[in-house]
Write a protein that holds these residues in place. Structure first.
Motif, mmCIF file in Angstrom:
data_model
loop_
_atom_site.group_PDB
_atom_site.id
_atom_site.type_symbol
_atom_site.label_atom_id
_atom_site.label_comp_id
_atom_site.label_asym_id
_atom_site.label_seq_id
_atom_site.Cartn_x
_atom_site.Cartn_y
_atom_site.Cartn_z
ATOM 1 N N ILE A 201 58.057 9.664 -48.933
ATOM 2 C CA ILE A 201 57.120 9.662 -50.310
ATOM 3 C C ILE A 201 56.207 7.684 -49.635
ATOM 4 N N THR A 202 57.243 7.194 -49.375
ATOM 5 C CA THR A 202 57.089 5.334 -49.064
ATOM 6 C C THR A 202 56.209 5.652 -47.570
ATOM 7 N N ALA A 203 56.662 6.549 -47.033
ATOM 8 C CA ALA A 203 55.970 6.400 -45.354
ATOM 9 C C ALA A 203 54.676 5.755 -45.651
ATOM 10 N N GLN A 204 53.976 7.131 -46.898
ATOM 11 C CA GLN A 204 52.515 7.445 -47.529
ATOM 12 C C GLN A 204 52.473 5.998 -48.153
ATOM 13 N N ALA A 205 52.930 5.760 -49.562
ATOM 14 C CA ALA A 205 53.051 5.041 -50.716
ATOM 15 C C ALA A 205 54.048 4.635 -50.502
ATOM 16 N N PRO A 206 53.047 2.908 -49.856
ATOM 17 C CA PRO A 206 54.710 2.099 -50.019
ATOM 18 C C PRO A 206 55.018 1.094 -50.299
ATOM 19 N N PHE A 207 56.651 1.020 -51.137
ATOM 20 C CA PHE A 207 57.067 -0.138 -52.626
ATOM 21 C C PHE A 207 55.866 -1.576 -52.199
ATOM 22 N N ARG A 208 55.472 -1.707 -53.325
ATOM 23 C CA ARG A 208 54.627 -2.053 -53.978
ATOM 24 C C ARG A 208 55.217 -3.492 -54.890
ATOM 25 N N HIS A 209 55.063 -4.449 -55.124
ATOM 26 C CA HIS A 209 55.035 -5.235 -56.322
ATOM 27 C C HIS A 209 54.071 -5.425 -57.490
ATOM 28 N N LEU A 210 54.348 -5.107 -58.390
ATOM 29 C CA LEU A 210 52.618 -5.059 -58.627
ATOM 30 C C LEU A 210 52.321 -6.039 -59.680
ATOM 31 N N VAL A 211 51.450 -6.153 -60.522
ATOM 32 C CA VAL A 211 51.375 -7.939 -61.232
ATOM 33 C C VAL A 211 50.056 -7.487 -62.187
ATOM 34 N N THR A 212 51.426 -7.649 -63.556
ATOM 35 C CA THR A 212 51.025 -7.552 -64.918
ATOM 36 C C THR A 212 49.076 -8.145 -65.461
ATOM 37 N N PRO A 213 48.919 -7.319 -66.219
ATOM 38 C CA PRO A 213 48.222 -7.987 -66.501
ATOM 39 C C PRO A 213 47.788 -9.935 -66.653
ATOM 40 N N GLY A 214 48.788 -10.138 -67.529
ATOM 41 C CA GLY A 214 49.484 -11.725 -67.380
ATOM 42 C C GLY A 214 49.108 -12.596 -66.220
ATOM 43 N N GLY A 215 49.102 -11.341 -65.048
ATOM 44 C CA GLY A 215 49.583 -12.541 -63.546
ATOM 45 C C GLY A 215 50.682 -12.460 -63.494
ATOM 46 N N LEU A 216 51.841 -12.456 -63.898
ATOM 47 C CA LEU A 216 52.868 -12.515 -63.564
ATOM 48 C C LEU A 216 53.243 -10.961 -62.525
ATOM 49 N N THR A 217 53.925 -11.546 -61.358
ATOM 50 C CA THR A 217 54.898 -10.663 -60.462
ATOM 51 C C THR A 217 55.515 -10.199 -60.467
ATOM 52 N N MET A 218 56.052 -8.786 -60.809
ATOM 53 C CA MET A 218 57.625 -8.211 -61.428
ATOM 54 C C MET A 218 57.666 -7.727 -60.536
ATOM 55 N N SER A 219 59.768 -8.139 -60.456
ATOM 56 C CA SER A 219 60.736 -8.680 -59.636
ATOM 57 C C SER A 219 60.782 -7.387 -59.274
ATOM 58 N N VAL A 220 60.691 -5.711 -59.782
ATOM 59 C CA VAL A 220 61.144 -4.327 -59.689
ATOM 60 C C VAL A 220 59.899 -3.839 -58.322
ATOM 61 N N ALA A 221 60.108 -3.286 -57.264
ATOM 62 C CA ALA A 221 59.128 -2.839 -56.236
ATOM 63 C C ALA A 221 59.318 -1.393 -56.912
#
Length: 217
Positions: free
Chosen positions: A44-64
């Protein structure tokens, strides 16, 4: 978290541990399929790699994270939502493997929720120090369906709260192969994960992989 949490050998699936009405821990429920589940995550991750999303408040999530299924959960400055398209690749999310769907359905049925047919699987990768703050799973809109959460790799300490963020939480050690299911009267309980400790698992290295199945459409 005690050293024994990491040293104890994997335990076979046992009877459900009831957290409260509608919420159970199924110890070792996914152990027999763990290697195949992780192999599917790699595809799955070969097609859709892990990424760190950003919250609406602008914080980057620690969980990929990434997703598979008809819908994927995404977050950015515009808000939280489900989307059929991966914004990073511009393509549909990878198809949810049959193994995933079967495991989610069987776990839900064991917990008392028959007929669960998830259309979204959030795949979370925790590195040492990554955490998930207390939250409710509300973006699905329809709360008639349970949440099924599968733990793989490094053990984690799961926080189980109440109907309000300020309610007292319980700490529940989740080991490789454990599955938590909650729905019905427990569907909107606050929950989270404490920072992942430094540890090593033979299948995932320093990481914990969490599969969270939802019915969002």
């Amino acid at each position: 978290m005690t050293a024994s949490l990491f040293d104890d050998p994997p335990q076979p699936a046992g009877p459900p541990e009831v957290l409260e009405p509608g919420a159970v821990v199924l110890r070792g429920f996914a152990l027999a399929q763990a290697t195949d589940l992780l192999a599917a995550v790699q595809q799955i991750t070969a097609q859709a790699p892990f990424r760190h999303l950003v919250t609406p408040g602008g914080l980057t999530m620690s969980v990929a994270m990434t997703n598979c299924g008809a819908l994927g959960w995404v977050s950015d400055r515009s808000g939280y939502r489900y989307d059929p398209i991966d914004p990073q690749t511009g393509q549909s999310w990878p198809t949810m493997p049959l193994l995933f769907r079967q495991l989610a359905r069987e776990a839900a049925e064991t917990a008392g929720f028959a007929g669960f047919a998830p259309d979204a699987c959030l795949i979370n990768r925790y590195a040492p120090g990554a955490r998930l703050s207390l939250h409710q799973d509300r973006d699905e809109g329809n709360y008639a369906h349970p949440i099924v959460s599968v733990s793989l790799g490094v053990p984690a300490m799961f926080l189980w709260g109440g109907a309000q963020r300020a309610d007292k939480t319980r700490r529940i050690a989740l080991l490789h192969g454990d599955v938590v299911v909650w729905g019905g009267p427990a569907r909107l309980r606050f929950h989270g994960v404490l920072p992942l400790p430094e540890a090593h698992h033979p299948l995932t290295g320093a990481h914990r992989i969490n599969l969270t199945f939802r019915k969002a459409g």
